[in-house]
Design a protein around this motif. Structure first.
Motif, short mmCIF file in Angstrom:
data_model
loop_
_atom_site.label_atom_id
_atom_site.label_comp_id
_atom_site.label_asym_id
_atom_site.label_seq_id
_atom_site.Cartn_x
_atom_site.Cartn_y
_atom_site.Cartn_z
N HIS A 213 0.83 -1.20 0.00
CA HIS A 213 0.00 0.00 0.00
C HIS A 213 0.87 1.25 0.00
CE1 HIS A 213 -3.55 -2.42 0.73
NE2 HIS A 213 -2.93 -3.02 1.71
N HIS A 214 0.28 2.33 -0.40
CA HIS A 214 0.94 3.63 -0.39
C HIS A 214 -0.01 4.65 0.21
CE1 HIS A 214 4.20 2.15 -3.00
NE2 HIS A 214 3.25 1.46 -3.60
N GLY A 215 0.53 5.79 0.57
CA GLY A 215 -0.32 6.90 0.98
C GLY A 215 -0.60 6.92 2.47
N SER A 216 -1.33 7.97 2.87
CA SER A 216 -1.57 8.22 4.28
C SER A 216 -2.47 7.17 4.92
CB SER A 216 -2.20 9.60 4.46
OG SER A 216 -3.43 9.68 3.74
N ALA A 217 -3.36 6.57 4.14
CA ALA A 217 -4.26 5.55 4.71
C ALA A 217 -3.45 4.37 5.21
CB ALA A 217 -5.28 5.11 3.67
N TYR A 218 -2.47 3.95 4.44
CA TYR A 218 -1.63 2.83 4.87
C TYR A 218 -0.85 3.19 6.13
CZ TYR A 218 2.18 -0.45 5.24
OH TYR A 218 3.08 -1.36 5.73
N ALA A 224 -1.75 2.45 13.68
CA ALA A 224 -2.87 2.07 14.55
C ALA A 224 -2.80 0.59 14.92
CB ALA A 224 -4.20 2.38 13.86
N ALA A 225 -2.48 -0.27 13.93
CA ALA A 225 -2.40 -1.70 14.21
C ALA A 225 -1.28 -2.02 15.19
CB ALA A 225 -2.19 -2.47 12.90
N ASN A 352 3.87 -8.27 16.89
CA ASN A 352 3.62 -7.71 15.56
C ASN A 352 4.18 -8.61 14.48
OD1 ASN A 352 2.63 -4.66 15.97
ND2 ASN A 352 4.13 -5.14 17.57
N PRO A 353 3.49 -8.69 13.34
CA PRO A 353 4.00 -9.49 12.22
C PRO A 353 5.20 -8.82 11.57
CG PRO A 353 2.03 -8.28 11.56
CD PRO A 353 2.20 -8.05 13.03
N PRO A 354 5.93 -9.55 10.71
CA PRO A 354 7.15 -9.00 10.11
C PRO A 354 6.95 -7.68 9.39
CG PRO A 354 7.02 -11.36 9.70
CD PRO A 354 5.72 -10.97 10.34
N GLU A 355 5.81 -7.50 8.73
CA GLU A 355 5.60 -6.27 7.96
C GLU A 355 5.37 -5.05 8.84
OE1 GLU A 355 1.63 -8.54 8.06
OE2 GLU A 355 3.76 -9.00 7.77
N ARG A 356 5.24 -5.25 10.17
CA ARG A 356 5.08 -4.12 11.07
C ARG A 356 6.25 -3.98 12.05
NH1 ARG A 356 -0.50 -5.56 12.39
NH2 ARG A 356 0.19 -5.96 14.53
N GLN A 357 7.32 -4.74 11.86
CA GLN A 357 8.41 -4.73 12.83
C GLN A 357 9.07 -3.36 12.94
OE1 GLN A 357 9.55 -7.17 15.05
NE2 GLN A 357 7.61 -8.11 14.48
N THR A 359 7.75 -0.37 12.27
CA THR A 359 6.84 0.58 12.92
C THR A 359 6.76 0.32 14.41
OG1 THR A 359 5.55 0.64 10.87
CG2 THR A 359 4.50 1.52 12.85
N ALA A 360 6.61 -0.95 14.80
CA ALA A 360 6.51 -1.29 16.23
C ALA A 360 7.80 -0.94 16.97
CB ALA A 360 6.19 -2.77 16.39
N SER A 361 8.94 -1.20 16.33
CA SER A 361 10.22 -0.85 16.96
C SER A 361 10.35 0.66 17.11
CB SER A 361 11.38 -1.40 16.12
OG SER A 361 11.37 -2.81 16.09
N GLY A 362 9.86 1.40 16.13
CA GLY A 362 9.92 2.86 16.22
C GLY A 362 9.10 3.38 17.38
N ILE A 363 7.90 2.82 17.57
CA ILE A 363 7.06 3.23 18.69
C ILE A 363 7.76 2.92 20.01
CG2 ILE A 363 4.90 2.76 19.91
CD1 ILE A 363 3.62 2.28 17.14
N THR A 364 8.31 1.72 20.12
CA THR A 364 9.01 1.32 21.34
C THR A 364 10.20 2.22 21.61
OG1 THR A 364 8.34 -0.99 21.03
CG2 THR A 364 10.23 -0.58 22.46
N ASN A 365 10.97 2.49 20.58
CA ASN A 365 12.21 3.24 20.74
C ASN A 365 11.96 4.70 21.15
OD1 ASN A 365 15.02 2.92 20.74
ND2 ASN A 365 15.22 3.88 18.73
#
Length: 435
Positions: A213-218, A224-225, A352-357, A359-365
């Protein structure tokens, strides 16, 4: 079909093979992070020199580190999204260019404003390194190696801190400000060349799924996920609560505290800062092995580190001049803060699944750096307001620790329940994977 384990302690279908090539490629990424930490922490040994060079007080001096951390923390989620979308090599390349330019600009800054801009640029590049290295490790090593690989990456960062303490400090007093900072920027050029020549995002046959996906919706869905997962939020608060006491001490206020409040020489203070780094490296190896083998040890290790840090801090601040044995104990305990903060990623990773690693690491960090930024600012303001009363200024540490502990205890049961559900689902899925 591949599966994941929330415990991260078993071999999974589709896991990367690891091996010597994985170590070599990952090592290049770690080298980039190593240099970024040298540049990030170089101000910690130059705080008093910077105050003299730019004719600023405690509050203005703390602004250097606050701005750098503000940029760093603010970029964690965007960087995580970029890593998930563009891959490690591209993001690291941008990061190296930015933090090298920032270090070089800091060397030649003629004014406080220019120096601030340089540190902001450095923070921007630095922000792109650690999440990229975590992603690189997850792409090249089996999931069961995740905790140890993450701790080893953090250990390399502390080795960079050690270089700042031992090398940059001596260069400053040997060749001067400009030569020390400009000369160190050559390390950025070196790792850039190595990365462009040899770094690969993943081993052959383990390409990630195409970016869908691309764009702000993704972007909104990705964030959020990740945020909906209790493990991601627990990881953030573990990182928030554990990391900042040592970072504040090493990044800026440790040397002035030891010299001005405790009456030590710069050499003795430098030795104690070095002890924090050495303790961090040792504890990191221990924590990495323990968590990799006993996943249930994550929360006790994190809470134990917070409690011990608070106890030793309070005891130290109870003295007008703390005895040397207590200062040594403080620095040894502060050395455990970095490895404890890495446990935050061990909560976020299996949630989190691999495709969100990324993003999740960024939130944690974000957690530890937001706490560090807040504490750096508060300490500077309180020092100016109280005429240098470090006992009052450092009391802000306990406020942030209390806030973090409340959030950790609130989220821990929910995150544990979700991990058990995922583990059961993973085992059921594994049973139905055709041979």
């Amino acid at each position: 079909m591949s599966t994941r384990s929330s415990a991260g302690s078993v071999s999974l279908p589709g896991d990367p093979p690891g091996g010597r090539r994985a170590v070599a490629v990952w090592g290049i990424g770690v080298a980039v992070y190593f240099v970024a930490v040298i540049f990030r922490t170089s101000l910690g040994v130059a705080g008093l020199d910077a105050a003299d060079r730019f004719h600023v007080g405690a509050s203005a001096l703390s602004t250097f580190s606050i701005l750098q951390l503000l940029v760093y923390a603010g970029m964690q989620i965007p960087v995580g999204l970029l890593v998930d979308r563009l891959g490690t090599k591209r993001v690291l390349t941008i990061g190296v260019l930015l933090f090298t330019a920032g270090q070089l600009g800091f060397a030649f800054s003629p004014s406080y404003g220019m120096a601030l801009a340089s540190r902001a640029l450095l923070g921007c590049g630095d922000a792109m390194t650690f999440i990229s290295v975590l992603r690189l490790g997850s792409r090249w090593f089996p999931a069961r190696r995740g905790p140890l690989v993450a701790q080893l990456a953090g250990l390399a960062g502390m080795a960079g801190n050690l270089v700042s303490t031992l090398v940059i400090a001596r260069l400053l007093h040997g060749v001067g400000w400009t030569a020390a900072f400009a000369g160190s920027s050559a390390a950025g050029v070196l790792v850039l060349v190595l990365m462009l020549l040899f770094l690969k995002d993943h081993p052959e046959g383990h390409e990630p799924e195409p970016f869908p996906h691309h764009g702000s919706a993704y972007v909104r869905r990705q964030i959020a996920a990740s945020w909906r997962e209790p493990g991601t939020r627990l990881g953030l608060w573990v990182h928030f609560t554990t990391q900042f006491p040592a970072m504040v001490f090493l990044l800026l206020w440790g040397l002035p505290f030891l010299v001005e409040a405790q009456g030590l020489t710069r050499a003795s203070a430098g030795d104690l800062l070095t002890l924090i780094v050495l303790s961090n490296m040792f504890v990191g190896l221990v924590y990495g092995q323990v968590v990799a083998r006993h996943h249930a040890a994550r929360l006790p290790l994190a809470l134990g580190t917070v409690g011990t840090t608070a106890l030793v801090w309070a005891t130290t601040l109870a003295y007008d001049r703390a005895p040397m044995w207590l200062l040594v104990a403080l620095c040894v305990v502060l050395g455990a803060c970095g490895p404890a903060s890495m446990i935050g990623f061990d909560f976020a990773r299996p949630a989190n699944p691999p495709e969100r690693q990324g993003t999740a690491s960024g939130i944690t960090n974000m957690g530890g750096f937001v706490a560090s930024m807040t504490t750096l600012f508060a300490v500077g303001v309180l020092l100016d307001a109280t005429g240098g009363a470090y006992r009052i200024a450092f009391s802000v540490v306990f406020v942030l620790q209390a806030l973090g502990l409340v959030q950790i205890l609130r989220l821990s049961r929910r995150a544990a329940r979700r991990e058990r559900e995922r583990l059961v689902a993973s085992r059921v899925e594994t049973v139905h994977v055709p041979a």
